[in-house]
Each structure stands twice: as C-alpha cells, then as structure tokens.
Design an enzyme around this catalytic site. Structure first.
Site, PDB file in Angstrom:
ATOM      1  CB  CYS A  44       8.581   2.520   3.955  1.00  0.00           C
ATOM      2  SG  CYS A  44       8.449   2.552   2.151  1.00  0.00           S
ATOM      3  CD  GLU A  70       6.209  -4.085  11.245  1.00  0.00           C
ATOM      4  OE1 GLU A  70       5.013  -3.718  11.251  1.00  0.00           O
ATOM      5  OE2 GLU A  70       7.158  -3.292  11.442  1.00  0.00           O
ATOM      6  NE  ARG A 113       0.010  -2.482  13.433  1.00  0.00           N
ATOM      7  CZ  ARG A 113      -0.116  -1.186  13.726  1.00  0.00           C
ATOM      8  NH1 ARG A 113      -1.320  -0.717  14.006  1.00  0.00           N
ATOM      9  NH2 ARG A 113       0.926  -0.386  13.756  1.00  0.00           N
ATOM     10  NE  ARG A 135       1.906  -2.006  10.014  1.00  0.00           N
ATOM     11  CZ  ARG A 135       0.777  -1.341   9.889  1.00  0.00           C
ATOM     12  NH1 ARG A 135      -0.150  -1.770   9.036  1.00  0.00           N
ATOM     13  NH2 ARG A 135       0.534  -0.258  10.612  1.00  0.00           N
TER      14      ARG A 135
END
Length: 357
Positions: A85, A128, A172, A174
C-alpha cells in the site's frame, strides 16, 4: 463458457510481489493441474531464496517490477498481486476521479499492476492487502484502485475476510479484491463463507519441545512487564501478550512487537541451559515465543514448506505473507466463475490444519 481445460489449455498465471509464494500456493491448491505460473516478480533477495526453495521454475525470478516492460511479461490469464500500500497522488490533468489510471496511480506500485494488466487484459486480477487499505487517505486510495480496475474493463468485487474463519487460529483481517474481465459472466461470484472457526493455538503448537532459544530470559520477561506497566499507567494497551492454548493468535507481523504479542506458556522444557547469549537465565515460567514453524502453521503453510534462512528472515517473511487457506477458498470461487459454473454453491474446503496433522 468453456473452461481453459476444455480447450486443451491451462490457466496461465503471473505472481507479482510474490513474497514467499503464499498466494500462488493457494491458487495451486484450488486449480490443481489447471494452472501454470509463467512469471514471478519479487525484489527482496531473501524472499527470493525461500521462494526458490519451494518452487522450482525453469525461469528466473524478476526483481524490480518498476523496470519490467509489460511487453516482456508472457501472456497470462490470472494476475496475482499482493502489492504494498502506497499513497496515491492525483497527477496528470488534475481531474481527480475522472482522470485516467496513468495520471492517478503513477509513482505507486499498483500502477505497475495496472499497466501490465492493461497491456495483457487477463481474465482475472487478484489482489490482497491490509484491511487499512479500505480507509487509507479517507477511502480515496481504495476508490482509486477499484475505479482503475473498472476503467481497465473489469467488474470488481472486494471483501474483508478474517483468517481465523478458515481453519487457522490467527485473528488476521485482510482486504481481498477480485476483478473479472467484463466479457466473463461474473455476477454470480461470491466470496467464500467461513469454513472452520474452531482451531486454537493448541492445534498449531509443535509436538516436540522447541529449542531453549525460543524461551525468554527472566531479565527480558521482567523488562516486558515493566514496559507494559508503564503504558498501562498512562491508559495505553501496549505491551506483550501471552496467549492461552485455547485462544487464537493476534495477527503476526514482520517486526516490532510481533513475536511478543503472541507469547505462549510451554512448560515442557527441562534443560534450561542457554544456547545463545542472554542476560540472566532462561525463565522458569515457560514463557516462549512461537517458533517459525508455528507461525507458518498460523498462515496455513504445510509442514513440507521449506524455510532455509535464519529465523530473523523467516519471521519477517511469514509476517508479510498471506494466509494460504483464505487464498485457496477465494481461488476455488474464482475457478467456479472461470469454469462457467457461477450458479454452483460455494465450495467448502477441508481445514488447512488437518492437512499437516
């Protein structure tokens, strides 16, 4: 719609920002012998070593994607891209959301995904990223990504999924993005439903007593406690966390307090003789870090997956990697669409935990 196999072909894939190959593994598990990876790009030399230890391709791993000419990438059907990102700045004609992708994404690594896919027009683009991508820059970054894919001629689907719902005991979350080329009927595409939310840390602990090197020194344990107490007195929640065997792990990360946020109690150790230089003695409370193999299991990698480098590199690589069972579950749903079976029910896969037991 005919499947690729119906035409005597297999789906060709490229693996961008490949890391140690977690996304590829999930797709390989879902597609079986109906997929072939023809191009891999990963700049980190240590990740490349782990990748090569597990995938024996007849081509070299490409390093810097920004120096790759899109015409040099072999034709492909599926693009896999766990891109980092980065900030997106409006450039070009300053037209904001009406600007084209080159003006809006240049200078970011997503631009390289866009330009390669603009040239080759694959059937599917899979991305992802961290959950925070959806709110980065007040949601503007995520909007640019989705609108860019739409401008390239794709129908875009996205959803936040939690790894703990897919057979691994790791909390987690995502964001997953699936983009189908608009000439492929994809309105029936659905992200997978949870498959197994029952696994706990006990399920991924090593059978044998780990090396004493994973046990914290009594001096370090006391340092962690004082650090946590200082933050607690200020109303902060920072500090180490000891997870119960019937608990799930927090998200493993590549640095910082990653290991200390997922400590466990393992009282099986009998020889407390240090094998590395430590201050003080090995603690007698059984407090230890999870091992690299336990981290690998938290990410759904089978025990056959090789990690040839020192622990410091392996922890970083696993913290940066993806949870394979989540990727596999999504890839199975992607295959339903590509095979022209969009009205099929979501496939429920076997828990990844069971594959190594």
């Amino acid at each position: 719609m005919e499947s690729s196999m119906d035409n005597g072909h297999i789906y060709r894939s490229i693996d961008l920002f490949a890391g140690i190959g977690g996304i590829r593994m999930g797709f390989d598990q879902a597609f079986g012998d109906e997929i072939r990876t023809d191009f891999v790009c990963e700049w980190d030399k240590y990740a490349q070593q782990t990748y090569r230890a597990n995938y024996h391709d007849d081509f070299e791993i490409t390093g810097d994607i920004t120096k790759v000419d899109e015409s040099e990438v072999p034709p492909f059907d599926i693009c896999l891209a766990g891109f980092p990102c980065q900030a997106f700045s409006v450039a070009g004609k300053k037209q904001g959301f009406n600007d084209n992708y080159k003006g809006r994404c240049r200078g970011t690594l997503f631009f390289d995904v866009a330009r390669i896919c603009a040239y080759h027009k694959p059937k599917v683009i899979f991305c992802e990223n961290v959950k925070g991508l959806t709110i980065h820059d007040k949601g503007r970054t995520f909007k640019i990504i989705t609108e860019t894919l739409e401008q390239l001629g794709y129908n875009v689907y996205s959803k936040v999924l939690n790894s703990r719902d897919f057979g691994v005991p790791q909390n987690r979350e995502r964001i997953y993005i699936v983009a189908f080329r608009k000439d492929i009927p994809s309105s029936g595409f659905t992200f997978p439903a949870p498959t197994d939310s029952t696994k706990t840390i006990a399920d991924i602990m090593e059978d044998k007593v780990p090396s004493v090197k994973y046990y914290l020194s009594d001096v370090y344990v006391e340092t962690l406690r004082r650090h946590k107490e200082r933050h607690a007195s200020k109303g902060n929640g920072f500090g180490y966390v000891i997870r119960g065997h019937d608990d799930v792990a927090g998200a493993i990360v590549c640095g910082g307090m990653g290991k200390e946020r997922n400590l466990i109690i393992d009282d099986r150790l009998t020889d407390f003789t240090p094998v590395t230089h430590i201050k003080g003695e090995v603690n007698r409370e059984g407090i230890r870090k999870m091992t690299p193999r336990e981290w690998a299991r938290l990410q759904g990698f089978p025990d056959s997956y090789q990690f040839p480098l020192a622990d410091v590199h392996t922890y970083k690589q696993l913290g940066n990697s993806v949870t394979v069972p989540v990727i596999r579950a999504i890839a199975e749903q992607i295959k339903v669409v590509l095979d022209g079976k969009v009205h099929s029910q979501p496939i429920i896969m076997q828990s990844a935990i069971e594959e190594w037991m």
